[in-house]
Design a protein around this motif. Structure first.
Motif, short mmCIF file in Angstrom:
data_model
loop_
_atom_site.label_atom_id
_atom_site.label_comp_id
_atom_site.label_asym_id
_atom_site.label_seq_id
_atom_site.Cartn_x
_atom_site.Cartn_y
_atom_site.Cartn_z
N GLY A 249 3.07 33.44 -23.57
CA GLY A 249 4.20 33.52 -24.54
C GLY A 249 5.20 34.63 -24.44
N GLN A 250 4.99 35.28 -23.62
CA GLN A 250 6.06 36.47 -23.32
C GLN A 250 7.08 35.88 -22.53
N TYR A 251 8.37 36.57 -22.69
CA TYR A 251 9.74 36.28 -22.18
C TYR A 251 10.12 37.47 -21.52
N LEU A 252 10.59 37.38 -20.05
CA LEU A 252 10.66 38.60 -19.51
C LEU A 252 12.17 38.55 -18.93
N GLY A 253 13.00 39.64 -18.86
CA GLY A 253 14.30 39.74 -18.33
C GLY A 253 14.80 40.85 -17.78
N TYR A 263 16.05 46.31 -13.92
CA TYR A 263 14.43 45.70 -13.72
C TYR A 263 13.84 45.02 -14.88
N PRO A 264 12.82 44.35 -14.68
CA PRO A 264 12.36 43.36 -15.45
C PRO A 264 11.44 44.06 -16.45
N ARG A 265 11.47 43.75 -17.66
CA ARG A 265 10.70 43.80 -18.90
C ARG A 265 10.58 42.81 -19.67
N VAL A 266 9.68 42.93 -20.87
CA VAL A 266 9.58 41.96 -21.84
C VAL A 266 10.61 42.06 -22.66
N VAL A 267 11.40 41.01 -23.05
CA VAL A 267 12.36 41.04 -24.07
C VAL A 267 12.34 40.04 -25.08
N GLU A 268 13.16 39.81 -25.89
CA GLU A 268 13.10 39.08 -27.19
C GLU A 268 13.87 37.77 -26.89
N SER A 269 13.63 36.61 -27.44
CA SER A 269 14.38 35.43 -27.44
C SER A 269 15.01 35.10 -28.70
#
Length: 296
Positions: A249-253, A263-269
């Motif tokens: 259920g995480q979203y990465l960007g 660089y990628p990290r967990v982001v909010e949608s």
């Protein structure tokens, strides 16, 4: 934390199916996974281009284990055929990376009559995932990774006109399809609760690839200074697929300016992507339109 392709754990023995893997972000994703030992299946519309991409990967990583599977996401018949071939070849699948997509195209429909962006970006991947999921449920640590976009923030689900029959706007249709990617991911994760398979989403930020070819030139020029190359753009997908700390259920960007680069990290949608009623409604509509149900 600076996460790069060097942080990808050993993928030896893992099977990764990647849609749209002959070019751009999909190609970079496939190359990185093959370089870490995965058996990679390039699921592509054009077999010749897929074979050429496989050859390039093999040149970069001699001994890389790469296969090619014909897949046209605009055709449910092709999706069913591809899924049957993949199922026949592999008892288990570790990674399904729903990467392929179209962006802001002129009005067109898939072979089954769906609006092209919604049909390709969402319904095609919904169908493929449903047909392969049982091969993933028996594989510990397997992941479904679906690539969305910052464009999802402009998206709204027009359930009364999903196919844009009453008026077509290419930006609106794209936003809806990318919002659908996230609604699908979050609902799939709910259904996977307690299983050994997880669903994760990612977005590449502003990445220079063929996907943007339908954008007006003035828009392309305006965004070019903020774009990053496809190797960087593929990192959120790669982290979503391989980082052992990632959870369902995480979203990465990208973690840099406006999620455009870095660089990628967990982001909010967006808030709309977390609307449970819309998640459930989209799931039901997708099952009805494709005729495909899930084993969860």
């Amino acid at each position: 934390m600076t996460w790069t392709a060097a942080d990808i754990p050993d993928q030896t023995g893992r099977v990764a199916v990647i849609t749209g893997a002959n070019t751009g972000l999909g190609y970079e994703t496939a190359t990185a996974l093959a370089g870490r030992g995965a058996h990679v299946v390039l699921a592509v519309r054009n077999l010749d281009k897929g074979k050429a991409a496989a050859d390039l990967i093999a040149r970069r990583y001699p001994g890389a284990d790469v296969g090619v599977q014909e897949l046209d996401l605009t055709s449910l018949a092709s999706i069913r055929g591809a899924a049957a071939s993949i199922r026949a070849a592999y008892d288990g699948i570790d990674l399904l990376i729903n990467n392929a997509g179209v962006m802001m195209t002129p009005k067109a429909t898939t072979k089954d009559g769906f609006e092209l962006q919604f049909g390709t970006n969402h319904l095609g991947h919904y169908a493929l995932t449903g047909l392969l999921l049982d091969r993933m449920l028996i594989t510990p640590g397997s992941r479904v990774v679906t690539v969305s976009s910052m464009g999802h923030r402009a998206g709204r689900m027009r359930f009364d006109d999903l196919q844009s029959d009453t008026g077509y706007n290419r930006v609106r249709a794209y936003g809806q399809s990318k919002l659908a990617n996230l609604l699908f991911t979050y609902q799939l994760q709910r259904r996977l609760a307690g299983r050994r398979t997880i669903a994760v989403a990612a977005h590449p930020g502003g990445s220079s690839s063929e996907l943007s070819r339908h954008l007006p030139r003035v828009v392309q020029a305006a965004f070019r200074p903020l774009e990053q190359d496809t190797e960087m753009g593929a990192l959120p997908t790669l982290r979503a697929a391989t980082d052992p700390t990632v959870t369902g259920g995480q979203y990465l960007g990208p973690g840099g300016f406006a999620e455009m680069r870095g660089y990628p990290r967990v982001v909010e949608s967006s808030g709309r992507s977390h609307d449970i009623a819309d998640q459930q409604r989209l799931w039901a509509v997708s099952a009805e339109l494709t005729g495909i149900s899930f084993p969860v």
